[in-house]
Design a protein around this motif. Structure first.
Motif, PDB file in Angstrom:
ATOM      1  N   GLU A   1      35.546  24.709  47.962  1.00  0.00           N
ATOM      2  CA  GLU A   1      34.754  25.736  46.336  1.00  0.00           C
ATOM      3  C   GLU A   1      35.347  27.190  46.296  1.00  0.00           C
ATOM      4  O   GLU A   1      34.765  28.002  45.120  1.00  0.00           O
ATOM      5  N   ASP A   2      33.453  27.272  47.334  1.00  0.00           N
ATOM      6  CA  ASP A   2      32.804  28.326  47.527  1.00  0.00           C
ATOM      7  C   ASP A   2      33.853  29.779  47.913  1.00  0.00           C
ATOM      8  O   ASP A   2      34.731  30.680  47.202  1.00  0.00           O
ATOM      9  N   SER A   3      34.161  28.773  48.957  1.00  0.00           N
ATOM     10  CA  SER A   3      35.902  30.588  49.243  1.00  0.00           C
ATOM     11  C   SER A   3      36.956  30.511  48.036  1.00  0.00           C
ATOM     12  O   SER A   3      37.302  31.656  48.017  1.00  0.00           O
ATOM     13  N   HIS A   4      37.489  28.910  47.781  1.00  0.00           N
ATOM     14  CA  HIS A   4      38.259  29.415  46.780  1.00  0.00           C
ATOM     15  C   HIS A   4      37.735  30.639  45.684  1.00  0.00           C
ATOM     16  O   HIS A   4      38.611  31.539  44.912  1.00  0.00           O
ATOM     17  N   LYS A   5      36.348  30.216  44.674  1.00  0.00           N
ATOM     18  CA  LYS A   5      36.482  31.084  43.987  1.00  0.00           C
ATOM     19  C   LYS A   5      35.992  32.731  44.314  1.00  0.00           C
ATOM     20  O   LYS A   5      36.562  33.817  43.755  1.00  0.00           O
ATOM     21  N   ASP A   6      35.538  33.469  45.726  1.00  0.00           N
ATOM     22  CA  ASP A   6      35.398  34.404  46.715  1.00  0.00           C
ATOM     23  C   ASP A   6      36.844  34.655  46.680  1.00  0.00           C
ATOM     24  O   ASP A   6      36.644  36.170  45.609  1.00  0.00           O
TER      25      ASP A   6
ATOM     26  N   GLU B   1      38.580  37.967  44.662  1.00  0.00           N
ATOM     27  CA  GLU B   1      39.495  39.293  45.650  1.00  0.00           C
ATOM     28  C   GLU B   1      40.710  39.747  45.004  1.00  0.00           C
ATOM     29  O   GLU B   1      40.873  40.894  44.920  1.00  0.00           O
ATOM     30  N   ILE B   2      40.650  38.802  44.777  1.00  0.00           N
ATOM     31  CA  ILE B   2      42.747  38.727  44.365  1.00  0.00           C
ATOM     32  C   ILE B   2      42.370  38.494  42.754  1.00  0.00           C
ATOM     33  O   ILE B   2      42.862  40.238  42.690  1.00  0.00           O
ATOM     34  N   THR B   3      42.179  39.053  41.830  1.00  0.00           N
ATOM     35  CA  THR B   3      41.747  39.299  40.624  1.00  0.00           C
ATOM     36  C   THR B   3      41.095  41.124  40.896  1.00  0.00           C
ATOM     37  O   THR B   3      41.700  41.821  40.268  1.00  0.00           O
ATOM     38  N   ILE B   4      40.523  41.280  41.667  1.00  0.00           N
ATOM     39  CA  ILE B   4      39.645  42.608  41.483  1.00  0.00           C
ATOM     40  C   ILE B   4      41.172  43.832  42.392  1.00  0.00           C
ATOM     41  O   ILE B   4      41.695  44.527  41.471  1.00  0.00           O
ATOM     42  N   GLN B   5      41.640  43.106  43.338  1.00  0.00           N
ATOM     43  CA  GLN B   5      42.877  43.716  43.607  1.00  0.00           C
ATOM     44  C   GLN B   5      44.379  43.729  43.246  1.00  0.00           C
ATOM     45  O   GLN B   5      44.613  45.076  43.257  1.00  0.00           O
ATOM     46  N   LEU B   6      44.117  43.216  41.899  1.00  0.00           N
ATOM     47  CA  LEU B   6      45.197  42.850  41.212  1.00  0.00           C
ATOM     48  C   LEU B   6      45.046  43.980  40.049  1.00  0.00           C
ATOM     49  O   LEU B   6      45.651  44.747  39.999  1.00  0.00           O
ATOM     50  N   TRP B   7      43.687  43.805  39.773  1.00  0.00           N
ATOM     51  CA  TRP B   7      43.308  45.341  39.078  1.00  0.00           C
ATOM     52  C   TRP B   7      43.355  46.138  39.305  1.00  0.00           C
ATOM     53  O   TRP B   7      44.203  47.357  38.518  1.00  0.00           O
ATOM     54  N   LYS B   8      42.907  46.944  40.501  1.00  0.00           N
ATOM     55  CA  LYS B   8      43.151  47.861  41.373  1.00  0.00           C
ATOM     56  C   LYS B   8      44.601  48.713  40.807  1.00  0.00           C
ATOM     57  O   LYS B   8      44.547  49.592  40.801  1.00  0.00           O
ATOM     58  N   ALA B   9      45.798  47.792  41.285  1.00  0.00           N
ATOM     59  CA  ALA B   9      46.687  47.978  41.570  1.00  0.00           C
ATOM     60  C   ALA B   9      47.694  48.044  40.280  1.00  0.00           C
ATOM     61  O   ALA B   9      48.386  48.432  39.777  1.00  0.00           O
ATOM     62  N   PHE B  10      47.200  47.272  38.994  1.00  0.00           N
ATOM     63  CA  PHE B  10      47.660  47.649  38.223  1.00  0.00           C
ATOM     64  C   PHE B  10      47.686  48.067  37.637  1.00  0.00           C
ATOM     65  O   PHE B  10      49.570  48.988  37.199  1.00  0.00           O
ATOM     66  N   PRO B  11      47.535  49.780  37.440  1.00  0.00           N
ATOM     67  CA  PRO B  11      47.767  50.791  36.884  1.00  0.00           C
ATOM     68  C   PRO B  11      49.618  51.180  37.955  1.00  0.00           C
ATOM     69  O   PRO B  11      50.079  52.272  36.493  1.00  0.00           O
ATOM     70  N   GLN B  12      49.739  51.167  38.543  1.00  0.00           N
ATOM     71  CA  GLN B  12      51.000  51.480  39.840  1.00  0.00           C
ATOM     72  C   GLN B  12      51.960  50.252  39.553  1.00  0.00           C
ATOM     73  O   GLN B  12      52.889  51.082  39.878  1.00  0.00           O
TER      74      GLN B  12
END
Length: 164
Positions: A31-36, A40-51
């Protein structure tokens, strides 16, 4: 970033977060790895979303970013982190119509899928999500023919793993 962009991102993420959870389940075993990984995926999606230009569906784009993030982190972590067995992460829900045989089959499938390489896992995941080969190919950056060939080989490989 402007608030309409943020609202659009949050809306899309809420609507399609199950995609990310499924990818996390595929590449983590606790579960902890899943949450991490989800974070991380959410952060990467957010960073890439403007493009994100909308040339493809949001889900196709999100699959690509999520799978690339998961594969990158998975490769880094497998060099140093021990994982726990998949069985220890199963939570049983009491229900009158609960099918224990089906649960065992799902466990067996996940155990077999965990033995595949990163790209094979991604391909199986998208196949099980009923994505057509053109979307699988676009997401993984391969040809549609290559996606079909790889999937047929993976099916054989999974059969050999499940029925040695």
């Amino acid at each position: 970033m402007n608030s309409s962009l943020e609202q659009s991102f949050v809306s899309q993420l809420k609507e399609h977060q199950n995609i990310i959870h499924k990818i996390c389940r595929l590449y983590t075993s606790d579960e902890d790895s899943h949450k991490d990984l989800f974070q991380e995926i959410t952060i990467q999606l957010w960073k890439a979303f403007p493009q994100f230009r909308g040339d493809s569906k949001f889900t196709t784009w999100a699959y690509r970013v999520a799978l690339n993030t998961a594969i990158t982190l998975y490769r880094k972590k497998t060099k140093s982190i021990n994982t726990i067995e998949f069985d220890s992460t199963i939570h049983r829900f009491v229900h009158d119509d609960y099918n224990y045989e089906e649960e065992e089959q799902i466990k067996l499938l996940y155990k077999a899928v965990h033995q595949l390489n990163d790209i094979e896992k991604a391909l199986v995941f998208m196949y099980l999500e009923d994505k057509d080969y053109s979307e699988i190919a676009e997401t993984l950056g391969i040809s549609e023919v290559n996606a079909r060939v790889k999937m047929n080989r993976i099916k054989g490989k999974l059969k050999r793993i499940v029925n040695p």
